[in-house]
Design a protein around this motif. Structure first.
Motif, PDB file in Angstrom:
ATOM      1  N   LEU A 155     -13.732   0.337  18.481  1.00  0.00           N
ATOM      2  CA  LEU A 155     -13.021   0.737  19.696  1.00  0.00           C
ATOM      3  C   LEU A 155     -12.273  -0.439  20.335  1.00  0.00           C
ATOM      4  O   LEU A 155     -11.135  -0.290  20.799  1.00  0.00           O
ATOM      5  CB  LEU A 155     -13.994   1.347  20.704  1.00  0.00           C
ATOM      6  N   THR A 156     -12.886  -1.597  20.351  1.00  0.00           N
ATOM      7  CA  THR A 156     -12.250  -2.767  20.942  1.00  0.00           C
ATOM      8  C   THR A 156     -11.041  -3.210  20.123  1.00  0.00           C
ATOM      9  O   THR A 156      -9.985  -3.510  20.681  1.00  0.00           O
ATOM     10  CB  THR A 156     -13.257  -3.926  21.050  1.00  0.00           C
ATOM     11  N   MET A 157     -11.186  -3.225  18.805  1.00  0.00           N
ATOM     12  CA  MET A 157     -10.069  -3.624  17.952  1.00  0.00           C
ATOM     13  C   MET A 157      -8.943  -2.591  18.012  1.00  0.00           C
ATOM     14  O   MET A 157      -7.768  -2.954  17.971  1.00  0.00           O
ATOM     15  CB  MET A 157     -10.532  -3.809  16.507  1.00  0.00           C
ATOM     16  N   LYS A 158      -9.281  -1.316  18.122  1.00  0.00           N
ATOM     17  CA  LYS A 158      -8.251  -0.280  18.243  1.00  0.00           C
ATOM     18  C   LYS A 158      -7.437  -0.513  19.511  1.00  0.00           C
ATOM     19  O   LYS A 158      -6.204  -0.464  19.484  1.00  0.00           O
ATOM     20  CB  LYS A 158      -8.895   1.103  18.278  1.00  0.00           C
ATOM     21  N   ARG A 159      -8.121  -0.794  20.614  1.00  0.00           N
ATOM     22  CA  ARG A 159      -7.422  -1.058  21.867  1.00  0.00           C
ATOM     23  C   ARG A 159      -6.551  -2.306  21.756  1.00  0.00           C
ATOM     24  O   ARG A 159      -5.410  -2.335  22.224  1.00  0.00           O
ATOM     25  CB  ARG A 159      -8.431  -1.218  22.997  1.00  0.00           C
ATOM     26  N   GLN A 160      -7.076  -3.356  21.115  1.00  0.00           N
ATOM     27  CA  GLN A 160      -6.325  -4.600  20.969  1.00  0.00           C
ATOM     28  C   GLN A 160      -5.111  -4.396  20.072  1.00  0.00           C
ATOM     29  O   GLN A 160      -4.020  -4.896  20.372  1.00  0.00           O
ATOM     30  CB  GLN A 160      -7.227  -5.703  20.406  1.00  0.00           C
ATOM     31  N   ILE A 161      -5.253  -3.662  18.993  1.00  0.00           N
ATOM     32  CA  ILE A 161      -4.130  -3.417  18.085  1.00  0.00           C
ATOM     33  C   ILE A 161      -3.067  -2.561  18.774  1.00  0.00           C
ATOM     34  O   ILE A 161      -1.863  -2.803  18.610  1.00  0.00           O
ATOM     35  CB  ILE A 161      -4.630  -2.786  16.771  1.00  0.00           C
ATOM     36  N   MET A 162      -3.488  -1.585  19.555  1.00  0.00           N
ATOM     37  CA  MET A 162      -2.521  -0.768  20.306  1.00  0.00           C
ATOM     38  C   MET A 162      -1.757  -1.638  21.308  1.00  0.00           C
ATOM     39  O   MET A 162      -0.551  -1.463  21.505  1.00  0.00           O
ATOM     40  CB  MET A 162      -3.224   0.387  21.023  1.00  0.00           C
ATOM     41  N   HIS A 163      -2.427  -2.579  21.931  1.00  0.00           N
ATOM     42  CA  HIS A 163      -1.785  -3.509  22.858  1.00  0.00           C
ATOM     43  C   HIS A 163      -0.776  -4.373  22.110  1.00  0.00           C
ATOM     44  O   HIS A 163       0.334  -4.623  22.603  1.00  0.00           O
ATOM     45  CB  HIS A 163      -2.856  -4.370  23.531  1.00  0.00           C
ATOM     46  N   MET A 164      -1.134  -4.834  20.911  1.00  0.00           N
ATOM     47  CA  MET A 164      -0.239  -5.659  20.106  1.00  0.00           C
ATOM     48  C   MET A 164       0.991  -4.864  19.686  1.00  0.00           C
ATOM     49  O   MET A 164       2.111  -5.393  19.691  1.00  0.00           O
ATOM     50  CB  MET A 164      -0.987  -6.195  18.883  1.00  0.00           C
ATOM     51  N   ILE A 165       0.810  -3.604  19.321  1.00  0.00           N
ATOM     52  CA  ILE A 165       1.939  -2.767  18.912  1.00  0.00           C
ATOM     53  C   ILE A 165       2.836  -2.469  20.114  1.00  0.00           C
ATOM     54  O   ILE A 165       4.063  -2.523  20.013  1.00  0.00           O
ATOM     55  CB  ILE A 165       1.425  -1.464  18.250  1.00  0.00           C
ATOM     56  N   LYS A 166       2.241  -2.166  21.247  1.00  0.00           N
ATOM     57  CA  LYS A 166       3.010  -1.821  22.444  1.00  0.00           C
ATOM     58  C   LYS A 166       3.897  -2.974  22.891  1.00  0.00           C
ATOM     59  O   LYS A 166       5.057  -2.781  23.249  1.00  0.00           O
ATOM     60  CB  LYS A 166       2.059  -1.420  23.572  1.00  0.00           C
ATOM     61  N   TYR A 167       3.371  -4.200  22.869  1.00  0.00           N
ATOM     62  CA  TYR A 167       4.125  -5.349  23.356  1.00  0.00           C
ATOM     63  C   TYR A 167       4.706  -6.202  22.235  1.00  0.00           C
ATOM     64  O   TYR A 167       5.241  -7.281  22.489  1.00  0.00           O
ATOM     65  CB  TYR A 167       3.254  -6.195  24.293  1.00  0.00           C
TER      66      TYR A 167
END
Length: 194
Positions: A155-167
């Motif tokens: 869950l933490t890595m999913k959130r971090q990867i989504m943040h990386m993709i978004k920005y």
């Protein structure tokens, strides 16, 4: 008037001197290890393997291992995150460059690689020392802790990867980028220098 010689010295002074000398020597070798990234990480891997073997043979200290895993996950998030969060920066009016004409902003980590390495190595050493004290050996059903840690990691890595993709940032690099420069631009426009 009292003398400043050996008779007036307190018994704490030699301990303070030894601690100061040790601290200075430790910092010297720590500074010298900075450019040797591969060797540092191999040393940390060796320390981690020693810790894993200790926990395996003792068949305990699962709470210590779980806390170590949570701490390393927290360090990993700091290592993968930018120093200035783009979400907060967007609220202030400044944002990441979106066009080629915008100013280039390099990726700066919230937790630099050296501090990341040092914190992980220190954490493994402290956890290893904790395995010698039975007060930290709390009986738990370790598969539940492992499953919970895996779910938390995903869950933490999913959130971090989504943040990386978004920005649109990539925190991992393999070294200095090399550009072809004007040769590719000149050849595509048909102009040649002779």
């Amino acid at each position: 008037m009292e003398g400043v010689g050996e008779e007036g010295a307190s018994p704490v002074a030699p301990i303070a001197k030894w601690r100061n000398d040790f601290s200075r020597l430790f910092q010297y070798y720590l500074d010298r290890s900075t450019p040797h990234m591969v060797e540092r990480w191999l040393g940390t891997l060796a320390v981690a393997m020693i810790y894993v073997l200790r926990v395996y043979f003792v068949q305990g200290f699962y709470i210590v291992s779980y806390a170590l895993g949570i701490y390393i996950l927290n360090l990993l998030i700091g290592f993968l995150s930018p120093k200035v969060d783009p979400e907060v920066e967007a609220l202030d009016g400044a944002s990441l460059p979106t066009k080629g004409s915008d100013e280039f902003k390099p990726f700066i980590r919230r937790l630099p690689e050296f501090k990341f390495w040092y914190a992980i190595t220190k954490a493994f050493c402290i956890a290893f020392l904790m395995t010698f004290f039975s007060v930290f050996d709390v009986p738990v059903f370790w598969p539940i802790l492992l499953i919970y840690w895996i779910v938390l990691f995903i869950l933490t890595m999913k959130r971090q990867i989504m943040h990386m993709i978004k920005y649109k940032y990539v925190p991992l690099n393999t070294g200095k980028q090399r550009y072809t420069g004007r040769n590719s631009a000149a050849s595509s426009s048909g102009l040649r220098k002779d």
